[in-house]
Structure formats: C-alpha cells, structure tokens
Enzyme design. Structure first.
Site, PDB file in Angstrom:
ATOM      1  N   LYS A 190       7.377  -3.212  32.860  1.00  0.00           N
ATOM      2  CA  LYS A 190       6.919  -3.997  34.088  1.00  0.00           C
ATOM      3  C   LYS A 190       7.089  -2.907  35.266  1.00  0.00           C
ATOM      4  O   LYS A 190       6.140  -2.950  36.471  1.00  0.00           O
ATOM      5  CB  LYS A 190       7.723  -5.213  34.757  1.00  0.00           C
ATOM      6  CG  LYS A 190       9.135  -5.317  34.894  1.00  0.00           C
ATOM      7  CD  LYS A 190       9.557  -4.582  36.510  1.00  0.00           C
ATOM      8  CE  LYS A 190      11.032  -4.349  36.731  1.00  0.00           C
ATOM      9  NZ  LYS A 190      11.265  -3.940  37.817  1.00  0.00           N
ATOM     10  N   THR A 247       7.903  -7.793  40.686  1.00  0.00           N
ATOM     11  CA  THR A 247       7.842  -6.028  41.029  1.00  0.00           C
ATOM     12  C   THR A 247       6.257  -5.802  41.246  1.00  0.00           C
ATOM     13  O   THR A 247       6.105  -4.652  42.376  1.00  0.00           O
ATOM     14  CB  THR A 247       8.315  -5.298  39.904  1.00  0.00           C
ATOM     15  OG1 THR A 247       9.539  -5.764  39.449  1.00  0.00           O
ATOM     16  CG2 THR A 247       8.412  -4.038  40.230  1.00  0.00           C
ATOM     17  N   LEU A 276      14.673   6.284  43.697  1.00  0.00           N
ATOM     18  CA  LEU A 276      14.389   6.215  42.399  1.00  0.00           C
ATOM     19  C   LEU A 276      13.088   5.547  42.097  1.00  0.00           C
ATOM     20  O   LEU A 276      13.202   4.278  42.365  1.00  0.00           O
ATOM     21  CB  LEU A 276      15.645   5.483  41.671  1.00  0.00           C
ATOM     22  CG  LEU A 276      15.821   5.257  40.299  1.00  0.00           C
ATOM     23  CD1 LEU A 276      15.979   6.556  39.420  1.00  0.00           C
ATOM     24  CD2 LEU A 276      16.900   4.372  39.745  1.00  0.00           C
TER      25      LEU A 276
END
Ligand SMILES: NC(=O)c1ccc[n+]([C@@H]2O[C@H](COP(=O)([O-])OP(=O)(O)OC[C@H]3O[C@@H](n4cnc5c(N)ncnc54)[C@H](O)[C@@H]3O)[C@@H](O)[C@H]2O)c1
Ligand SMILES: O=P(O)(O)OC[C@H](O)CO
Length: 329
Positions: A190, A247, A276
């Site tokens: 994802k 997301t 990140l």
C-alpha cells in the site's frame, strides 16, 4: 509472565506511539533506541520531540539504549525501518531468549533479496516465534489515544490472540489472524500505491483519478497477495484495504506526501523531505517480485519507473491510460 514488560526496539514515531499504546493497555514498557543521548533525553523530558512532537510519554515507559534490557520482556516489537530488519533482528538475537516472540511493525520488503520481512526474521532467528502488526494507524493518532484498529498475525493462533489481548487498550483495538503473509503484503504494497495517489493529488489530476487508483491499486494488491500465498479476506480487511484507503487519502501519510511533492514537480531526491518513505525503498522489490510471477501491477510498475528515472510522471499517466481496454475482473 503477565508482569513481564513489553519491549519496543526503535523509538521513532511509530515505536514511541506503540509504547504509549502498550502502556495504556496496562503494560510496563521498555523502549530501546540506539542512541544513549536520545534515551537520556526521553527519560528526562518524557517526550520524543524529534519524532513525535507534543506527545507525553506514559509513566510506565522506560527509555534505554541498553539492548540487554529487552531480554526480560515477554515480547519485543521491532519498529525500525524495513531495510534495517535484518541488522536489528541479528542484534536482538544475541540478547533475547529464543522463545521471546518478535512482532514486526515495519512495512516493506527487503531490497536486494526481495525477501518478505517475516522471512528475514525467521532466517536470522530460526525457530523463534514471529508475528506481524499492520493496519491503518498514524503514529500521531495512536499516540494521542485516538481510536484505532489494526491486525496482528501469527501462525501460532494462541500466541496471536495473547499478543492482541496484551496490546489492545482503551483506544487501540488489535484483531488477530493467522495469515502472516497476507498482512505483511498489505502493509508493504500500500505504501507504493500511496505514492501514486499522492502524485495524482500533487499534479491536480482530480478526485476521480484518485478513486480509480485506489480501486485498481486494490486489484493489484489482491493479485499479488494471491500469487504469494496471502488470503484475499485478509487483504479486504484492516491491513489491506483499510490501510490502502488511509494512506491514499491524506498528506498526513509520508508516502502520499512524497508522491504529492513529486506531482508538484520536485525531484525524487528532494521529495522525501528527509522523512522515512517506505514505499520508495520497497517499490523496486515489489515490482521485481511481481515480474517474477507475471503478476500484472501497472500502477506499482509506473511508480517504480518514475522513481528510477525511466519515466516522467506524464509518461506514467499516458502508460496507465493507454493500456488495452479489458474486462474489469
Ligand atoms: N509513523 C507511522 O505512522 C507508522 C505507522 C505504522 C507503521 N509504521 C512503520 O513503522 C516503521 C518505522 O516507522 P517510523 O514512523 O517509526 O519511522 P521514524 O523515521 O520515525 O523512526 C525510525 C526509527 O528507527 C531508528 N533506526 C533507524 N535505523 C536503525 C538501526 N539500524 N538500529 C536501530 N534503530 C534504527 C531511527 O533512529 C528512528 O528512531 C516503518 O516501516 C513504517 O512504515 C509507521
Ligand atoms: O506515513 P506513512 O505513509 O508511512 O504511513 C503510516 C502508516 O503506515 C499508516 O497506516
């Protein structure tokens, strides 16, 4: 046994949020980080301003830079970036009893080897129990005690249930499941698809395109999971569809925000903003695994082509829109 603390390896945003959630679920928590200075700072200020600003550490969390302090924990959550899984597991293997379960909380696939992270852990700690935690959960939401639900998978059903109970608390609801592969595939893939959704937003291609990407991205997830031994039902749950929707919906996601900045014209190097971005490091491994089994994943493929510099975003959009017309399923 129940009085043994929960251990957390990695005190970034997610490790710190999980530490607060585990403490709120009535556990003592040992929060390990590699920097002694950071451990001292967290112990003194009771906050992790660098990674999770504005959040107060629960009283039951003990920050430390001494890995040996994890040895007495009943389970250890591994919450460092996906690409450090092999290195950190090897360090943990030197101090943990072989019966201590390791619960993987990173989302990704190892670059180079193309190995799923649970396989990396099993390779480094053969025979030791491994589980995976994934699902729609932003660290800031969990740390502030906002209601969140995730999935914990372990092949040992009794251990999955025990860990889910140990970590569930007033605001974190942990479901359990046996399908480790399905749960980890959802979390890893994802992130790659969210980069595409972010790019659509950054380029101003509209909400319809974003919804199409989520639906067609989910079809890619399902195909990939089936081919690699994940159960379709798992992908339809929190750790698949749930996390994909979260997301792909908001710039609160680092993967989405990275894609959004690409869409606004930033280079790949500039777009991460020093954060990140797991989808960017996992994209090539995901696409290589898909190609190895002839799995059709045009969106993931387009992300990888853009990240590698082979395609511009415009070429990626053209490639996706000009594929031969076919049956939807
Ligand atoms: N942040 C979230 O909302 C969230 C939610 C769910 C899952 N995750 C996943 O959790 C993982 C970690 O994400 P994060 O948000 O905590 O990232 P982060 O960048 O905030 O923190 C990563 C931490 O790992 C430490 N670290 C890096 N390399 C290390 C090494 N070799 N040894 C020991 N420590 C090391 C860093 O010092 C840092 O404290 C990622 O895979 C991410 O996808 C994050
Ligand atoms: O900020 P992201 O994109 O790494 O996403 C965080 C979590 O994985 C969301 O479930």
């Amino acid at each position: 046994m129940a009085s043994q603390p929960i251990g957390i390896a990695g005190a970034g945003a997610w490790g710190t949020a999980l530490a607060n959630a585990a403490a709120a679920a009535d556990n003592d928590v040992v929060l390990w980080m590699r920097s002694p200075e950071q451990a001292q700072e967290l112990a003194a200020t009771r906050s992790n301003e660098r990674c999770l600003p504005g959040v107060t550490l629960h009283d039951r969390i003990r920050p430390t830079a001494d890995l040996n302090e994890l040895a007495a924990c009943r389970a250890v959550l591994l919450v460092t970036p996906a690409q450090t899984t092999r290195e950190v597991t090897a360090a943990l293997a030197r101090v943990l009893p072989s019966a201590t379960p390791l619960l993987l909380c990173a989302k990704g696939i190892e670059r180079g080897s193309g190995a799923f992270l649970c396989d990396v852990v099993e390779e480094v700690r053969p025979g030791a129990p491994v589980a995976v935690l994934s699902g729609p959960s932003f660290a800031h939401d969990v740390a502030r005690g906002l209601p969140t639900a995730v999935t914990l998978a372990c092949r040992d059903a009794a251990l999955a249930e025990a860990l889910a109970n140990a970590l569930s608390g007033p605001a974190l609801r942990v479901y359990h499941r046996g399908d480790v592969r399905g749960v980890e595939i959802g979390g890893a893939a994802k992130n790659v698809l969210a980069i595409a959704c972010g790019a659509v937003a950054g380029k101003g291609l509209g909400e319809s395109a974003k919804a199409a990407l989520i639906a067609r991205g989910f079809a890619e997830l399902l195909r990939f999971a089936r081919a690699y031994g994940g159960e379709p039902e798992t992908l339809m749950g929190l750790s698949g569809l749930g996390d994909l929707v979260l997301t792909c919906s908001t710039a609160q996601s680092r993967n989405f925000a990275f894609g959004q900045r690409l869409g606004q014209g930033m280079s790949v190097a500039e777009a991460s903003g020093g954060k990140l971005v797991e989808g960017a490091t996992t994209a090539s491994a995901l696409v290589a695994l898909a190609r190895a089994k002839n799995i059709d994943m045009p969106i993931a493929e387009a992300v990888e082509q853009v990240l590698s510099g082979a395609w511009t975003l415009e070429q990626a959009v053209d490639a996706l829109m000009n594929r031969p017309i076919k049956s939807e399923h």
